[in-house]
Design an enzyme around this catalytic site. Structure first.
Site, PDB file in Angstrom:
ATOM      1  N   TYR A 176       0.810  -1.217   0.000  1.00 23.20           N
ATOM      2  CA  TYR A 176       0.000   0.000   0.000  1.00 23.20           C
ATOM      3  C   TYR A 176       0.845   1.269   0.000  1.00 23.20           C
ATOM      4  O   TYR A 176       0.310   2.364   0.054  1.00 23.20           O
ATOM      5  CB  TYR A 176      -0.948   0.013   1.192  1.00 23.20           C
ATOM      6  CG  TYR A 176      -1.997  -1.073   1.153  1.00 23.20           C
ATOM      7  CD1 TYR A 176      -2.956  -1.103   0.142  1.00 23.20           C
ATOM      8  CD2 TYR A 176      -2.041  -2.075   2.121  1.00 23.20           C
ATOM      9  CE1 TYR A 176      -3.929  -2.102   0.104  1.00 23.20           C
ATOM     10  CE2 TYR A 176      -3.011  -3.063   2.092  1.00 23.20           C
ATOM     11  CZ  TYR A 176      -3.956  -3.074   1.083  1.00 23.20           C
ATOM     12  OH  TYR A 176      -4.911  -4.063   1.043  1.00 23.20           O
ATOM     13  N   ASP A 212      -2.209 -11.593   8.116  1.00 26.20           N
ATOM     14  CA  ASP A 212      -1.391 -12.681   7.558  1.00 26.20           C
ATOM     15  C   ASP A 212       0.049 -12.627   8.041  1.00 26.20           C
ATOM     16  O   ASP A 212       0.677 -13.660   8.258  1.00 26.20           O
ATOM     17  CB  ASP A 212      -1.410 -12.614   6.027  1.00 26.20           C
ATOM     18  CG  ASP A 212      -2.806 -12.816   5.474  1.00 26.20           C
ATOM     19  OD1 ASP A 212      -3.271 -13.958   5.434  1.00 26.20           O
ATOM     20  OD2 ASP A 212      -3.429 -11.811   5.089  1.00 26.20           O
ATOM     21  N   HIS A 233       4.807  -5.963  -4.721  1.00 24.97           N
ATOM     22  CA  HIS A 233       3.387  -6.226  -4.965  1.00 24.97           C
ATOM     23  C   HIS A 233       2.527  -5.014  -4.657  1.00 24.97           C
ATOM     24  O   HIS A 233       2.900  -4.110  -3.910  1.00 24.97           O
ATOM     25  CB  HIS A 233       2.903  -7.418  -4.122  1.00 24.97           C
ATOM     26  CG  HIS A 233       2.812  -7.136  -2.655  1.00 24.97           C
ATOM     27  ND1 HIS A 233       1.609  -6.990  -1.994  1.00 24.97           N
ATOM     28  CD2 HIS A 233       3.757  -6.936  -1.715  1.00 24.97           C
ATOM     29  CE1 HIS A 233       1.827  -6.741  -0.720  1.00 24.97           C
ATOM     30  NE2 HIS A 233       3.113  -6.698  -0.519  1.00 24.97           N
ATOM     31  N   TYR A 236     -11.568  -0.902  -0.581  1.00 24.94           N
ATOM     32  CA  TYR A 236     -11.628  -0.438   0.807  1.00 24.94           C
ATOM     33  C   TYR A 236     -10.305   0.186   1.270  1.00 24.94           C
ATOM     34  O   TYR A 236     -10.264   0.821   2.322  1.00 24.94           O
ATOM     35  CB  TYR A 236     -12.021  -1.599   1.733  1.00 24.94           C
ATOM     36  CG  TYR A 236     -10.869  -2.422   2.255  1.00 24.94           C
ATOM     37  CD1 TYR A 236     -10.411  -2.267   3.559  1.00 24.94           C
ATOM     38  CD2 TYR A 236     -10.222  -3.362   1.446  1.00 24.94           C
ATOM     39  CE1 TYR A 236      -9.348  -3.018   4.049  1.00 24.94           C
ATOM     40  CE2 TYR A 236      -9.168  -4.108   1.919  1.00 24.94           C
ATOM     41  CZ  TYR A 236      -8.740  -3.934   3.223  1.00 24.94           C
ATOM     42  OH  TYR A 236      -7.678  -4.677   3.701  1.00 24.94           O
ATOM     43  N   ARG A 237      -9.260   0.027   0.470  1.00 23.88           N
ATOM     44  CA  ARG A 237      -7.926   0.462   0.889  1.00 23.88           C
ATOM     45  C   ARG A 237      -7.043   0.381  -0.349  1.00 23.88           C
ATOM     46  O   ARG A 237      -7.288  -0.450  -1.226  1.00 23.88           O
ATOM     47  CB  ARG A 237      -7.417  -0.490   1.986  1.00 23.88           C
ATOM     48  CG  ARG A 237      -6.095  -0.159   2.626  1.00 23.88           C
ATOM     49  CD  ARG A 237      -5.795  -1.207   3.690  1.00 23.88           C
ATOM     50  NE  ARG A 237      -4.505  -1.022   4.331  1.00 23.88           N
ATOM     51  CZ  ARG A 237      -3.940  -1.889   5.161  1.00 23.88           C
ATOM     52  NH1 ARG A 237      -4.556  -3.009   5.456  1.00 23.88           N
ATOM     53  NH2 ARG A 237      -2.768  -1.649   5.707  1.00 23.88           N
TER      54      ARG A 237
END
Length: 558
Positions: free
Chosen positions: A107, A169, A420, A501-502
């Site tokens: 993110y 995770d 990623h 959502y993010r």
């Protein structure tokens, strides 16, 4: 002297070098010179690792490495120091980007949305577990407390048999940071924002505020103090709402304050536990599985946040792409996916869940779950003890019982120089929606020359579809394809009424613009709040698409 301050790689917008130098000189007087470093053109931008994340830029950079780069990084040691930094930023109109730990993997890490902002590393020194209350089943934490360190605190203090934490995770993220970003875990307490209670926040003025019951002082004659109490109300971490408007949401994915303390509810030991996996052999089994999951989840027969994982996310945890194919430059086809599933004794989709409570309760739930999934031909059922070789179920068994792990970092190494992006649309729990989302996203992944790697994470009444876009960050061409892919997926999903959502820094503006009902009423409200509380626009300008009036959206949006 200000003149001794080196020029940064990226000056904050609308800031002269002289003003920046004077700000840095004054900031060093607040935090000490050792706790502030300027990022100069000569500073090597090292991507580091999950364990040692850079605070200067995004280690998983989909744009140029220094596109989202800080001008300086500051490491405050206390709330008063942060307050002084905020007041100083107001004086010089310097944009600040607060971060808790700086991992925020996929993110944007600790990188600021606005190039040249000053990163405030809240978690380096402010990393204490301030309280764990067994009777109330809650903890109070500072920004730097990670899921792993909170778990270790429970172990060290003999509390891990009484209270469980909920973990995502990977266990190295900030409890506070993940909660503020509305991250998820996998026990019955998997909605982290739902489980927070009570915040202490520094407002853009530098003033300190406590939300909910924390705004009501505690009678100093009652009870003993904990480190954080400062005569704090005894119900601060027990009842989230207090009296009057409920303000906590302004600070969740927001940019009108800096959180310094947060209460988080912990899960009492349920008195029994059993993890399980159900493998589904065919790609199209996704449809029936999701329709089976919905009533079980809404009725709380599925007690926790379960996941339905594509074969490649499990395969990537167990090996890199080169261990499954000789050509890593093209997406794997159906025959290759079936071969991987057969090799790993997994399905094309793999469902992970857990049973909680005394054995009679677990047995009843398991009977209902097993009967429901048995209508899918070829479905197989496993407990961790049924599998001797290394498998993802062994890792999930820990995660589902609140034990932090780091094993799932491995899927990022699916490709060389693995990086990623997460793409995460929300949908209803419906087989039709799941199949359509899967078809849309897999098609676009194939067009981008990338593998579909994803999971459906099932909340109370919705699903987070987490698509893991893995790319080689040292390949400019592959970075362009990954960036094209996520931009295209945002537009595709908006057409179907699915919002994310993010997201990553590079996509915040685009996603914010999809939430545009009634002529962007929500954004206009958010901007009004931002400009009222932060008139100089110093706290995280541009975060999640909310730009203050001091930064023209047309100039800065992506």
């Amino acid at each position: 002297m200000a003149s001794s301050v080196p020029a940064p790689r990226a000056l904050p917008p609308n800031t002269s070098l002289d003003a920046f130098s004077r700000f840095i000189t004054a900031a060093r007087a607040i935090v000490s010179p050792a706790n502030l470093r300027v990022i100069t053109p000569d500073t090597e931008l090292v991507d580091g690792s999950y364990y040692e994340p850079p605070k200067t830029h995004d280690p998983h950079h989909v744009l140029d490495q220094d596109y989202f780069v800080a001008s300086a990084v500051v490491d405050p040691r206390s709330v008063p120091e942060v307050q002084e930094l905020v007041r100083l930023a107001n004086e010089y109109q310097i944009p600040l980007w607060p971060t808790s730990i700086g991992r925020n993997s996929g993110y944007g890490g600790a990188a600021p949305r606005l190039r040249g902002s000053v990163v405030i590393d809240m978690g380096k020194y402010m990393n204490r577990v301030l309280e764990v209350n067994v009777d109330g089943a809650f903890a109070v934490v500072e920004p730097g407390v990670t899921f792993a360190s909170l778990y270790q605190y429970l172990v060290d203090n003999g509390l891990s048999d009484k209270l469980w934490i909920d973990v995502p995770d990977i266990g190295g993220g900030s409890v506070m940071g993940n909660t503020l970003e509305r991250g998820v875990g996998y026990t019955p307490y998997g909605d982290h924002w739902m489980m927070h209670c009570g915040m202490e926040v520094i407002l853009p003025s530098g003033e300190l505020m406590r939300t909910g019951m924390g705004a009501l002082p505690q009678n100093p004659k009652t009870g003993s103090k904990h480190d954080h109490e400062d005569e704090a109300n005894k119900c601060w971490q027990l009842f989230p709402y207090g009296f009057g408007p409920y303000n906590d949401g302004l600070f969740s994915q927001g940019n009108v304050g800096i959180c310094t303390k947060m209460g988080i509810w912990l899960m009492p030991n349920p008195g029994g536990y059993q993890a399980y996996m159900i493998t589904l052999p065919r790609d199209e089994d996704l449809h029936k599985a999701v329709d089976i999951i919905r009533p079980l989840r809404v009725q709380m027969i599925l007690q926790n946040v379960p996941t339905l994982r594509h074969i490649l996310i499990d395969a990537a945890v167990l090996g890199s792409k080169s261990s499954y194919t000789s050509n890593i430059n093209k997406p794997l086809d159906d025959a290759e996916l079936d071969a991987i599933a057969k090799k790993l004794n997994l399905g094309r989709w793999n469902f992970y869940g857990a049973l909680y409570g005394p054995e009679p309760i677990r047995n009843i739930h398991w009977k209902l779950i097993k009967e429901a999934f048995s209508v899918i031909p070829g479905a197989k059922f496993f407990f961790p003890e049924d599998i001797k070789e290394n498998c993802v179920l062994h890792t999930r068994a820990k995660t589902l019982s609140g034990i932090p792990t780091f094993n799932e970092l491995k899927w990022i190494d699916w490709l060389p120089n693995g990086a990623h992006l997460f793409f995460s649309p929300i949908s209803k729990i419906s087989g039709d929606d799941a199949m359509l989302q899967y078809e849309v996203t897999k098609k676009r992944c194939t067009e981008a020359g990338l593998d579909f790697i994803g999971t459906f994470t099932v909340g109370m009444r919705e699903m987070h579809h987490i698509v893991c876009i893995v790319f080689d960050r040292k390949s400019p061409e592959m970075k362009k394809r990954a960036h094209w892919l996520i931009k295209t997926l945002i537009a595709d999903c908006a057409e179907h009424g699915w919002g994310e959502y993010r997201t990553h820094l590079a996509l915040m503006d685009q996603i914010a613009e999809t939430y545009n009902w009634n002529h962007n009423a929500l954004m206009r409200f958010n901007e009004t709040v931002k400009n009222a509380l932060d008139p100089k626009g110093i706290i995280a300008p541009g975060k999640n698409g909310v730009w203050p009036k001091s930064y023209d959206r047309r100039v800065y949006k992506l």
